[in-house]
Design an enzyme around this catalytic site. Structure first.
Site, mmCIF file in Angstrom:
data_model
loop_
_atom_site.group_PDB
_atom_site.id
_atom_site.type_symbol
_atom_site.label_atom_id
_atom_site.label_comp_id
_atom_site.label_asym_id
_atom_site.label_seq_id
_atom_site.Cartn_x
_atom_site.Cartn_y
_atom_site.Cartn_z
ATOM 1 N N TYR A 36 126.905 159.709 62.193
ATOM 2 C CA TYR A 36 125.681 159.752 62.889
ATOM 3 C C TYR A 36 126.639 158.337 64.938
ATOM 4 O O TYR A 36 127.217 157.539 64.568
ATOM 5 C CB TYR A 36 125.031 159.241 62.658
ATOM 6 N N HIS A 54 119.194 167.834 61.508
ATOM 7 C CA HIS A 54 118.325 167.614 61.718
ATOM 8 C C HIS A 54 116.980 168.525 62.217
ATOM 9 O O HIS A 54 117.143 168.441 63.676
ATOM 10 C CB HIS A 54 117.556 165.671 61.759
ATOM 11 N N ARG A 85 125.032 162.974 51.737
ATOM 12 C CA ARG A 85 123.923 163.839 52.025
ATOM 13 C C ARG A 85 124.831 165.396 51.926
ATOM 14 O O ARG A 85 126.232 165.251 52.780
ATOM 15 C CB ARG A 85 123.741 163.408 53.690
ATOM 16 N N TYR A 135 128.018 163.119 54.358
ATOM 17 C CA TYR A 135 128.544 161.305 54.520
ATOM 18 C C TYR A 135 127.868 161.090 53.042
ATOM 19 O O TYR A 135 127.020 160.830 52.107
ATOM 20 C CB TYR A 135 128.200 160.923 55.843
#
Lengths: 206, 248
Positions: free
Chosen positions: B114, B168, B163, B153
């Site tokens: 991210y 999202h 995950r 990740y």
């Protein structure tokens, strides 16, 4: 009265996660150049009517630690007690007050909304509800967004007759929804939000 | 509200089925433990405050707002990764389309990293990938965007939790009480079923609702795969007869 049974199930919620800022406040977290301004960052326009106020406080978890990764949204009526009318997709006139704001908490859990004091909105049976702001909180560790309201301590008479506040039997718990006023050039209403613990905020299933 | 309703905005909302959603306190997802309210939620019939909601018709979205492959490009190049079109229809529980509503999405890059100061994973940043986009649903409730498939990740929950690839989503609807945040997963990914955050949802059928389906018919030939992810928001009771807004 009969109603058709829902045919689909609501999509289940999942946590907003620790990187919620990327999607909801991208400029705040350094992703600049994609959109000009984070949605809901500014609620006021020069044409907004009503008393300018700041609503602020901190968000805490059950151990008393600040929730520094929360994102809060508020939704409120204008000074006359009216919600901004929905607009079609082709409408291009921004209302003087949209009534919607979104702010990330700071690392110490502090949130700040610069807005106006809302008017009273008709409640059940047409009786006016006390002035209030609806609140929605998401963060890492919150599996489904938490809904609550913020009321105003200087509206004691209206609060005493409010439909929702009066559903809360314990006066100590009722106080978890009432912000206290601090005078200043712009009056500040202050209320901390506790996700858990002795001072846990009243959250809603609505 | 002043009487200007969009289609499908009459009537009060059906009660939310809390057993279909994850509960607040889910020990397998450790971050929930201190952030879960312990008291019962206060129930009351929706009032105007919950039945009205912000609208975004006045927002003119940028041409690249729904193109995560290009909207953060620093050098004019595309983001790295498996190119995808993600699309779907936003409906309510009555299967009525939800038009004109803002859908926001965010994700890790193709390596699972991210773009965020709190991110600690060693996978490389992609200078041309920001990871954020948004769209407004059309008259039939459809949204679409271009992106790259996000990587899986690791994250600090258990000793070695990972995950699954996910995106999202934040959806507004037309009422503040319809507000929803969720995550989309990819059909066939075995990691879905070992994820503690997925596992916060009690019912397997509910989890299946979060899994986007590979859609060969809507692939862009020689360019991008397509995944379809439909989203259902809370529905409203019909107004076959005069219906009181509050207090049901």
């Amino acid at each position: 009265m009969l109603h058709p049974t829902p045919t689909l199930k609501e999509t289940p919620s999942q946590t907003a996660g620790p990187y919620v800022h990327i999607g909801m406040t991208p400029n705040f977290c350094g992703i600049t150049g994609v959109i000009d301004a984070d949605p809901g960052a500014s609620m006021l326009t020069p044409d907004t009517k009503g008393e300018r106020i700041t609503i602020t406080g901190r968000v805490f978890d059950g151990s008393g630690a600040p929730v520094g990764d929360a994102v809060l949204e508020i939704w409120q009526a204008d000074a006359d007690g009216a919600y901004a009318a929905p607009m079609g997709p082709n409408s291009n006139s921004r209302p003087a007050f949209t009534g919607w704001g979104r702010q990330p908490a700071g690392s110490d859990g502090t949130f700040v909304f610069e807005t106006i004091k809302p008017g009273r909105v008709a409640g059940p049976d047409g009786r006016p509800m006390a002035p209030h702001v609806s609140v929605w909180i998401v963060a890492r560790g919150i599996n489904i967004g938490l809904q609550t309201r913020i009321y105003f301590a200087d509206e004691a008479e209206a609060n005493a007759g409010d439909h929702v506040l009066n559903k809360i039997m314990d006066p100590r718990r009722r106080e978890t929804l009432v912000a206290h006023r601090q005078e200043g050039a712009v009056p500040r209403y202050v209320l901390d939000i506790h996700l858990q613990g002795d001072r846990e905020t009243v959250f809603f299933d609505i | 509200m002043t009487g200007h309703f969009l289609p499908g905005t009459d009537g009060v909302l059906f009660q939310r089925d809390r057993a279909w959603h994850p509960p607040a306190d889910t020990p397998g997802y450790k971050s929930s433990t201190l952030r879960a309210p312990r008291h019962s939620l206060l129930s009351f019939g929706p009032t105007r405050s919950e039945m009205a909601g912000p609208t975004f018709g006045h927002e003119r979205l940028g041409a690249l707002d729904n193109d995560l492959i290009r909207n953060f490009s620093q050098d004019g190049g595309d983001a790295i990764g498996q190119r995808l079109v993600v699309y779907g229809q936003v409906l309510d529980e009555n299967a009525r389309p939800v038009p004109g509503t803002l859908v926001e999405f965010w994700q890790a890059n193709a390596g699972g990293r991210y773009r965020h100061k709190k991110e600690g994973y060693v996978a490389a940043l992609d200078p041309n990938f920001g990871g954020f986009g948004r769209a407004i649903t059309d008259a039939q409730g459809f949204y679409h965007f271009r992106t790259v498939r996000p990587g899986a990740y690791p994250w600090p929950n258990g000793g070695n939790d990972w995950r699954p690839s996910h995106i999202h989503f934040s959806i507004f609807g037309h009422a503040f009480a319809q507000r929803l945040i969720t995550q989309m997963y990819f059909e066939g990914d075995p990691m879905i079923w070992q994820c503690p955050i997925v596992g916060t949802i009690p019912d397997r059928a509910a989890i299946e609702q979060l899994i986007a389906r590979l859609d060969r018919h809507n692939t862009t030939p020689m360019d991008a795969l397509a995944y379809r992810f439909d989203i259902v928001l809370r529905g409203r009771r019909s107004t076959m007869f005069e219906n009181r807004l509050e207090g049901n």
